[in-house]
Design an enzyme around this catalytic site. Sequence first.
Site, PDB file in Angstrom:
ATOM      1  CE  LYS A 113      -1.773   2.745   2.975  1.00 28.52           C
ATOM      2  NZ  LYS A 113      -1.549   3.982   2.179  1.00 28.52           N
ATOM      3  CD  GLU A 117      12.827   0.814   9.995  1.00 23.30           C
ATOM      4  OE1 GLU A 117      13.243   1.781  10.674  1.00 23.30           O
ATOM      5  OE2 GLU A 117      13.354  -0.296  10.002  1.00 23.30           O
ATOM      6  CB  CYS A 150      12.431   9.118   9.383  1.00 26.64           C
ATOM      7  SG  CYS A 150      13.050   7.715   8.500  1.00 26.64           S
ATOM      8  CD  GLU A 152      10.195  12.703  11.824  1.00 24.37           C
ATOM      9  OE1 GLU A 152       9.084  12.255  12.149  1.00 24.37           O
ATOM     10  OE2 GLU A 152      11.048  12.034  11.203  1.00 24.37           O
TER      11      GLU A 152
HETATM   12  C1  SIN Z   1      13.129   7.549   5.501  1.00 28.35           C
HETATM   13  O1  SIN Z   1      13.262   8.746   5.610  1.00 28.35           O
HETATM   14  O2  SIN Z   1      12.063   7.008   5.808  1.00 28.35           O
HETATM   15  C2  SIN Z   1      14.218   6.657   4.973  1.00 28.35           C
HETATM   16  C3  SIN Z   1      15.488   7.356   4.705  1.00 28.35           C
HETATM   17  C4  SIN Z   1      16.599   6.444   4.265  1.00 28.35           C
HETATM   18  O3  SIN Z   1      16.403   5.244   4.067  1.00 28.35           O
HETATM   19  O4  SIN Z   1      17.715   6.947   4.123  1.00 28.35           O
END
Ligand code: SIN
Length: 491
Positions: free
Chosen positions: A190, A266, A300, A397
């Site tokens: 998805k 994640e 992230c 964030e």
């Molecule tokens: C992400 O921002 O979710 C992944 C970033 C990365 O794999 O470098």
Amino acid sequence: VTLRDLSVVTESRELIDRVLTGLFVGGEFTAAAGGHTLVVEDPSNRAPLAEVADANAGDSLNALTAAHEAMSEWAETAPRTRSELLRAAYDRVQALRRQFALLISLEMGKTLADAEAEVSYAAEFLRWYSEEAVRINGRTGQAPGGGGQMLVTKRPVGPCLLITPWNFPLAMVTRKVAPALAAGCTVVVKPSELTPLTALLFADTLRDVGVPTGVVNVVNTTSAGEVVGALMGDGRLRKISFTGSTAVGSHLLQQAAPGVLRTSMELGGNAPFIVLEDADVTAAVEGALVAKIRNGGQSCVGANRFLVHESLAEEFASGLASRFGDLRVGPGQSPGVGLGPLINSDAVDRVEGLVEAARAQGANVLCGGQRGADEGHFYLPTVLTDVPSNTDVVQSEIFGPVAPIVTISDDDHAVSEANSTPFGLVAYVYSQDLRRALSLGNRIETGMFGVNRGLVSDAAAPFGGAKASGLGREGGPEGLAEYLETHYALV
Ligand code: SIN
């Protein structure tokens, strides 16, 4: 705002017209039940790019049926065959790298250079797991009490739901699909409803190279709650892997509990970028540029707060502001652009709100601090100094091109600031003393740590976080283990 070349506009139109925009279920692109569609927009000018099928719960259960029916045959397919299919997918993605990069840039907004880097990163998961598919080993041993041989083997966990975010429309898909397929699992993907086109082109690519019917299915939807709820409530699903916010991840963990689903999460980050007083400031500024501006700050693992020793803070801040000042802002496909738009208007509102609140609490805006051109979702690269460490821009964030600088007085101060949020994904440190940097890394509660660099992501490495940043790892052998069940027999 820089304009796009006419040739890129034409190339983009032709590319989008070629992307199949249905749901990918059981090896076919199909319309959604009821013919519902969703519109994908270009974040640099809000113009519609394409209309894509919009799945409901019934559509997604059809996808799960396809994945379930394909499961046993795929699990029994020789590892070498699975490996070669993944390798063929790698080759094909590489052959189509311009198309993938352009599509990523168009629907997500990142610069073409960032999109090209994403294609390389994404493809590497296919290659790396093609190499790993033939090395899924167990162990044997004599039972300590005698009288039997213990036989420990690995099995695929079963059909998986893979929920991917908009910020890396290809890499987050391959980071999940490649290990799942290497392990012998089938999947329902998805993708984010904001960036489904890349996932659809990837599904088409997998079909082209001969990945069997039903092994990979893709459902785009604006009804994520309904679709995901239906899938997670169905006993045929065995695992969910999610990349996205901590709030949604935490909700999904609750939804996963009744079915005791395997989970990989994640989640959010709030990466500290620490510059100690013995750092090479020029190198630190260059690393900060990567850690902050990669993907427009929408990652992230992007540096969220800059913890800089008080003796270097001014030099670091002015160096970073000067590098930010050189960045041309505009559509990611325009020549010379170093920073594209944010994903949507909510993202711009949010970033603006964080900067304004910090300003009201005494932060100084060294550069940027405002929106870009009206027609797109632009926010200018911003450096904030004298930022109190309890401001929202430091504690939450940002997901945008804003660099708040907080001064630190010594290593203990750096560690206590670094550990002061619920997140623990990654930290970066700049120091010319490796032993000192590593000792800091041992005290900072994160899953990943970078020394004298602003990026640690690698298909061969375990990507993942501690604390509220998630559960499990993606990439490397650890990423494959997430899709394997351990089976023990005594013979
Ligand atoms: C992400 O921002 O979710 C992944 C970033 C990365 O794999 O470098």
